[in-house]
Design a protein around this motif. Structure first.
Motif, short mmCIF file in Angstrom:
data_model
loop_
_atom_site.label_atom_id
_atom_site.label_comp_id
_atom_site.label_asym_id
_atom_site.label_seq_id
_atom_site.Cartn_x
_atom_site.Cartn_y
_atom_site.Cartn_z
N ALA A 1 9.77 4.21 -7.56
CA ALA A 1 8.55 3.91 -6.82
C ALA A 1 7.34 4.09 -7.72
O ALA A 1 7.31 4.95 -8.60
CB ALA A 1 8.43 4.82 -5.61
N GLN B 1 4.75 -1.46 -3.60
CA GLN B 1 3.84 -0.83 -4.57
C GLN B 1 3.50 -1.81 -5.68
O GLN B 1 2.34 -1.94 -6.10
CB GLN B 1 4.50 0.42 -5.16
N GLU C 1 10.13 -0.26 -0.91
CA GLU C 1 8.91 0.46 -1.26
C GLU C 1 8.43 0.16 -2.68
O GLU C 1 7.24 -0.09 -2.89
CB GLU C 1 9.12 1.97 -1.07
#
Length: 726
Positions: free
Chosen positions: A288, A167, A163
């Motif tokens: 993240a 991003q 993830e």
């Protein structure tokens, strides 16, 4: 990656142990020996040099292995005040170069493979078809990296398969497209499926190469649109093509800013700007990327510096309100200190939406303060001339073409100025045509064009005072003259004599290089009226002291007043218990003019309207709808070949003075004559430039009428010959 055998005698200090006056080297000196990089409870795995394009080393990244996994440290070189040079475990403070930058620059014809981590670069840079690079610092380091070397290049982003990697890939794609790059994103998940039976989170291209991926296979996958897709998020380069009419939120706001302010916005790479607002990114506790709201659409148009010896710095802001309209606001730089509460209040009051979350509030101040490369704009606090430019709230009139953006802006601090615009110049000229056959109306109109010329003619200001019984149209003539510069108030652009000394001084300063129409001298205290008349003509306010006892900068101005009242200025000043003495100096500074050209008559020609009352009502109605256009048009023309125009004005002034007065007249009479001649010259120039539909003959007739009742002795080669004043 460098040899890991370094000297064990070179000292490495912690960032917090660096003296406050230590200076970081932009490039590590070539003769500075390297230390043995170490980290407690870990082993050194690799060292990576980040070099500038010229090959000089900016900083070093060391990779360590701990019991919990890998970790990275940046090392930079510093100069201490005593001349000692040391290494420090501290980040590079300037914009960081890309990894492998010299090789990247030397292979400009190749597509760029942008991977996540130095290990991936070292694993794939053997491939001849691609130039490979990365950045330092992971997700937190992207906004601190200089990605401009990738501008206009074809870039394939190959993020880690997790993830945070996804991003990061999206952030990089947004940012690189904004730089003009052609961007594709590689689906690393498909790479993991093909080269790992049981792929782990964070699978990267280095893992795939270890599992057998070779250059030909990778190139084939890049050509497969199902694996490597062209990025279409904010693809400005693609949207610029003739065949693509799609308007993204980012492209829309850039177009709006260029249309509103004539410049392309310069947005720091840490931030994204669109019609949805300004945003940035941060990394959460899990690593993240999280998007942070910074403000509604806002752009820094320039750094401002207040004119004058004590000028302070600030920022000229363009902001988009909830109606989709762009407005400007100037904020002092000091509002970026502390928690920025005053800054947010000022922006919110102007129509911006500001963040409530702490990270967003801090990012808002950073977004504004990072705009250091925008134009420097001189900030004026009052209208009028500043150098070669003329400042108005709704326009800066300049002799240049404005290609480099504005060099001056006006911030009146929210003060009521009435310098508004409405209608068109052609519609306003229908109003001016009603003045042409009427001497007092023509004189009032010509007065309005004179103030911008005072400074360049090196003349002092002063005033004219229409006096006469009530209901003779005095206020209407002031409204007519005021419509040259603005309107929108209860009486258009007209102000009132009813004021305090300090309030009146501020009002005069706000009419610098402009006409100041003042109604009802009767309501002013004689002593105050006397003081203000002197201040108006002398061009300076009262001297004041600061808290520390030093002299404060005085208000100064060039102003011309058109006043009205039932009594003459002399009668008003010399009456009552607190009367003042009417000196010759006062009389010449505020010249009395009877409003009536004949007993009971102010208007000579009603222009077919039937009566003077109808004429007055018509002028009032028109000044409610048409204003603020002729004055700026006059200054715009004056700015073009200003020296020649001022020379022409001097010739007009000399001719009118010769018509009105002789050399033997009293000096005070000559001063009054000079001001009458200035008004005539201003009107003649406005006539020459097609701004007013009034002839030279009509202007000179009006001057004569206001000097001595309008006696005309005859006609000469230059038109009307005026009689001398009594």
């Amino acid at each position: 990656m460098n040899d890991l055998a370094f000297s064990t005698e070179i000292r490495v200090v912690k960032k917090d142990d660096l003296p406050a006056d230590a200076q970081q080297f932009a490039a590590i000196p070539a003769d500075l020996e390297r230390p043995a990089f170490s980290l407690a409870y870990s082993s050194l795995v690799a060292v990576y040099d980040y070099a500038h394009a010229d090959g000089s080393i900016a900083f070093v990244v060391a990779r360590f292995q701990t019991s919990r996994g890998k970790t990275y440290m940046q090392y930079t070189a510093w100069q201490l005040a005593d001349g000692q040079r040391v290494w420090a475990a501290a980040g590079y403070s300037a914009q960081r170069p890309l990894y492998n930058l010299p090789a990247l620059e030397q292979s400009s014809e190749k597509p760029v493979l942008l991977v996540e981590g130095e290990k991936c670069v070292d694993a794939s840079q053997q491939w001849a078809r691609f130039a490979v690079t990365t950045w330092a610092g992971g997700a937190n380091g992207m906004s601190r990296t200089d990605f401009t070397p990738l501008s206009q290049r074809e870039v394939i982003i190959c993020p880690d398969d997790d993830e945070p990697g996804h991003q990061a890939g999206n952030w990089l794609a947004d940012h690189l497209v904004g730089l003009g790059a052609r961007v594709m994103i590689f689906d690393t998940a498909q790479l993991a499926e093909a080269f790992a039976g049981n792929p782990h989170s964070g699978f990267d291209i280095a893992d795939a190469i270890d599992a057998g991926l070779h250059e030909g296979q990778f190139a084939a996958m890049v050509a497969n649109s199902a694996v490597c897709t062209k990025y279409a998020g904010n693809d400005i380069a693609e949207l610029a093509s003739e065949n693509d009419d799609e308007i993204t939120p980012q492209r829309q706001v850039y177009q709006e800013i260029e249309a509103a302010f004539g410049i392309a916005p310069d947005v720091h790479e840490r931030f994204d700007l669109s019609v949805d607002g300004v945003t940035t990114w941060k990394t959460d506790k899990k690593g993240a990327l999280v998007r942070i709201f910074v403000s509604s659409p806002l752009v820094v148009l320039g750094r401002t510096r207040l004119s004058g010896p004590r000028g302070g710095w600030g920022y000229h802001i363009g902001l988009r309100n909830c109606l989709g309209q762009w407005e400007t606001l100037t904020i002092p730089a000091k509002l970026l200190a502390n928690d920025g509460k005053e800054l947010r209040e000022l922006l919110a009051e102007a129509g911006a939406i500001t963040p409530q979350e702490f990270t967003g509030r801090r990012a808002l101040m950073e977004y504004i303060s990072y705009a250091q490369n925008c134009p420097v704009i001189t900030l004026a606090s009052r209208p009028g001339w500043l150098g070669d430019e003329f400042a108005l709230p709704n326009a800066i009139i300049s002799p240049g073409d404005g290609e480099n953006g504005p060099s001056l802006t006006l911030d009146m601090g929210g003060r009521d100025h009435l310098l508004n615009r409405n209608g068109t110049l052609e519609e306003w000229q229908e109003l001016a045509a009603l003045a042409a056959p009427n001497t007092r109306a023509t004189f009032a109109l010509c007065c309005a064009f004179a103030p911008p010329m005072l400074r360049h003619l090196k003349m002092k200001g002063g005033g004219f005072h229409f006096f006469g019984n009530s209901s003779r149209g005095k206020t209407t003539l002031l409204r007519l003259a005021g419509s040259v510069w603005g309107g929108g108030g209860e009486e258009g652009f007209v102000r009132n004599w009813n004021n305090t000394s300090n309030g009146a001084e501020g009002m005069i300063a706000d009419h610098n290089d402009l006409l100041l129409p003042l109604d009802e001298l009767t309501v002013a205290a004689p002593e105050l009226a006397s003081q203000l008349i002197y201040m108006l003509a002398n061009g300076q306010g009262k001297g004041r002291a600061r808290k520390d006892g030093s002299a404060a900068e005085r208000n100064s101005w060039n102003a011309l007043v058109l006043s009205s009242g039932e009594k003459t200025a002399a009668q008003q000043i010399t009456q009552g218990r607190h009367r003042s003495q009417m000196t010759g100096g006062l009389a010449v500074r505020m010249v009395d003019i009877p409003i009536e050209h004949a007993p009971g008559e102010t208007i000579e020609d009603t222009c077919g309207l039937g009566s003077s009352r109808a004429w007055v009502e018509k002028v009032k109605c028109l000044t409610d709808d048409h204003y603020g256009l002729a004055g700026p048009a006059f200054v715009e023309t004056l700015c073009v070949e200003r020296s020649a125009h001022i020379a022409q004005a001097r010739r007009y002034i000399e001719r009118v003075q010769e018509m009105l007065f002789e050399n033997g007249d009293d000096p005070q009479v000559q001063r009054a004559a000079e001001r009458f001649a200035l008004v005539a010259a201003a009107g003649q120039l406005a006539s020459d430039w097609g701004i007013i539909p009034i002839s030279h003959a009509q202007i000179l007739r009006a001057i004569a009428a206001c000097v001595n009742g309008g006696a005309i002795l005859g006609h000469g080669s230059d038109g009307i010959v005026l009689s001398r004043a009594a």
